[in-house]
Design a protein around this motif. Structure first.
Motif, PDB file in Angstrom:
ATOM      1  N   CYS A  31     -36.666  28.231  95.643  1.00 25.95           N
ATOM      2  CA  CYS A  31     -35.591  27.308  95.238  1.00 25.95           C
ATOM      3  C   CYS A  31     -35.982  25.859  95.508  1.00 25.95           C
ATOM      4  O   CYS A  31     -35.630  24.962  94.743  1.00 25.95           O
ATOM      5  CB  CYS A  31     -34.275  27.653  95.929  1.00 25.95           C
ATOM      6  N   LYS A  32     -36.726  25.623  96.581  1.00 29.16           N
ATOM      7  CA  LYS A  32     -37.209  24.272  96.849  1.00 29.16           C
ATOM      8  C   LYS A  32     -38.125  23.801  95.722  1.00 29.16           C
ATOM      9  O   LYS A  32     -38.026  22.667  95.250  1.00 29.16           O
ATOM     10  CB  LYS A  32     -37.946  24.218  98.187  1.00 29.16           C
ATOM     11  N   ARG A  34     -38.158  25.072  92.616  1.00 35.03           N
ATOM     12  CA  ARG A  34     -37.379  25.024  91.364  1.00 35.03           C
ATOM     13  C   ARG A  34     -36.655  23.697  91.213  1.00 35.03           C
ATOM     14  O   ARG A  34     -36.580  23.129  90.133  1.00 35.03           O
ATOM     15  CB  ARG A  34     -36.361  26.173  91.324  1.00 35.03           C
ATOM     16  N   THR A  35     -36.141  23.165  92.321  1.00 38.72           N
ATOM     17  CA  THR A  35     -35.340  21.948  92.262  1.00 38.72           C
ATOM     18  C   THR A  35     -36.115  20.687  92.622  1.00 38.72           C
ATOM     19  O   THR A  35     -35.663  19.581  92.319  1.00 38.72           O
ATOM     20  CB  THR A  35     -34.143  22.042  93.229  1.00 38.72           C
ATOM     21  N   SER A  37     -36.395  19.788  95.638  1.00 38.63           N
ATOM     22  CA  SER A  37     -35.530  19.266  96.687  1.00 38.63           C
ATOM     23  C   SER A  37     -35.643  20.135  97.943  1.00 38.63           C
ATOM     24  O   SER A  37     -36.448  21.057  98.003  1.00 38.63           O
ATOM     25  CB  SER A  37     -34.087  19.251  96.181  1.00 38.63           C
ATOM     26  N   GLY A  40     -31.826  24.673  96.917  1.00 36.40           N
ATOM     27  CA  GLY A  40     -31.211  24.811  95.600  1.00 36.40           C
ATOM     28  C   GLY A  40     -29.751  25.185  95.763  1.00 36.40           C
ATOM     29  O   GLY A  40     -29.376  25.818  96.753  1.00 36.40           O
ATOM     30  N   SER A  42     -27.127  27.482  94.114  1.00 39.39           N
ATOM     31  CA  SER A  42     -27.079  28.613  93.186  1.00 39.39           C
ATOM     32  C   SER A  42     -25.655  29.127  93.073  1.00 39.39           C
ATOM     33  O   SER A  42     -25.031  29.480  94.072  1.00 39.39           O
ATOM     34  CB  SER A  42     -27.983  29.743  93.697  1.00 39.39           C
ATOM     35  N   ARG A  73     -35.875  33.007  84.200  1.00 39.46           N
ATOM     36  CA  ARG A  73     -35.250  31.683  84.222  1.00 39.46           C
ATOM     37  C   ARG A  73     -35.275  31.032  82.850  1.00 39.46           C
ATOM     38  O   ARG A  73     -36.263  31.113  82.131  1.00 39.46           O
ATOM     39  CB  ARG A  73     -35.968  30.781  85.212  1.00 39.46           C
ATOM     40  N   THR A  81     -35.077  20.926  82.848  1.00 39.76           N
ATOM     41  CA  THR A  81     -34.065  21.422  83.790  1.00 39.76           C
ATOM     42  C   THR A  81     -33.950  22.935  83.721  1.00 39.76           C
ATOM     43  O   THR A  81     -33.749  23.497  82.651  1.00 39.76           O
ATOM     44  CB  THR A  81     -32.679  20.819  83.469  1.00 39.76           C
ATOM     45  N   THR A  82     -34.090  23.612  84.870  1.00 42.05           N
ATOM     46  CA  THR A  82     -33.799  25.041  84.938  1.00 42.05           C
ATOM     47  C   THR A  82     -32.283  25.156  85.054  1.00 42.05           C
ATOM     48  O   THR A  82     -31.700  24.733  86.040  1.00 42.05           O
ATOM     49  CB  THR A  82     -34.469  25.693  86.162  1.00 42.05           C
ATOM     50  N   ALA A  97     -27.522  26.779  87.926  1.00 46.47           N
ATOM     51  CA  ALA A  97     -27.812  25.694  88.862  1.00 46.47           C
ATOM     52  C   ALA A  97     -26.520  24.932  89.155  1.00 46.47           C
ATOM     53  O   ALA A  97     -25.955  24.283  88.282  1.00 46.47           O
ATOM     54  CB  ALA A  97     -28.872  24.767  88.279  1.00 46.47           C
TER      55      ALA A  97
END
Length: 132
Positions: A31-32, A34-35, A37, A40, A42, A73, A81-82, A97
């Motif tokens: 998730c880190k 994916r974003t 950041s 994430g 979710s 995904r 953007t996912t 997201a």
């Protein structure tokens, strides 16, 4: 209440009805990435609560080792953007997201998933349930 989530450029969107079945922050490495950041957001809705999808999406699938499940995904091919995904361990749900619900915020997440992977500088409200 209907809620609409959309990508950064607005080309891809998904609209759902009601409240999320599961609304969480996830600190897993996936998730880190994916974003881009520290975590994430979710939000999982039941598949039958999807009202509409619009725009063209790209798709990629992989095996998530930390969570031991398959993911598929869907992302915007224009801005990257996912926006939403499917997880084999939740076959009746669709993940969206949470940060992409800009106009109708989902509010504070209820869970902190993969909490052991939380970066030390991230502070989580004590009302959010931690899940190792």
């Amino acid at each position: 209440m209907n809620r609409k989530a959309e990508c950064c450029c607005g080309q891809l969107s998904i609209e759902v009805y009601g409240e999320p079945y599961l609304h969480s922050i996830c600190h897993c490495n996936d998730c880190k990435k994916r974003t881009g950041s520290a975590f994430g957001i979710s939000s999982y809705f039941k598949k039958d609560e999807v009202v509409a999808k619009s725009g063209k999406s790209g798709e990629y699938s992989f095996f998530h080792e930390e969570k031991n499940h398959e993911q598929s995904r869907h992302f915007c091919p224009s801005c990257g953007t996912t926006l939403y995904w499917y997880v084999s361990s939740y076959p009746e749900l669709i993940g969206i997201a949470g940060g992409c619900f800009v106009e109708q915020s989902l509010g504070e997440p209820k869970y902190s998933i993969s909490h052991g992977g939380k970066l030390p500088w991230v502070k989580i409200n004590e009302s959010i349930e931690n899940n190792a």
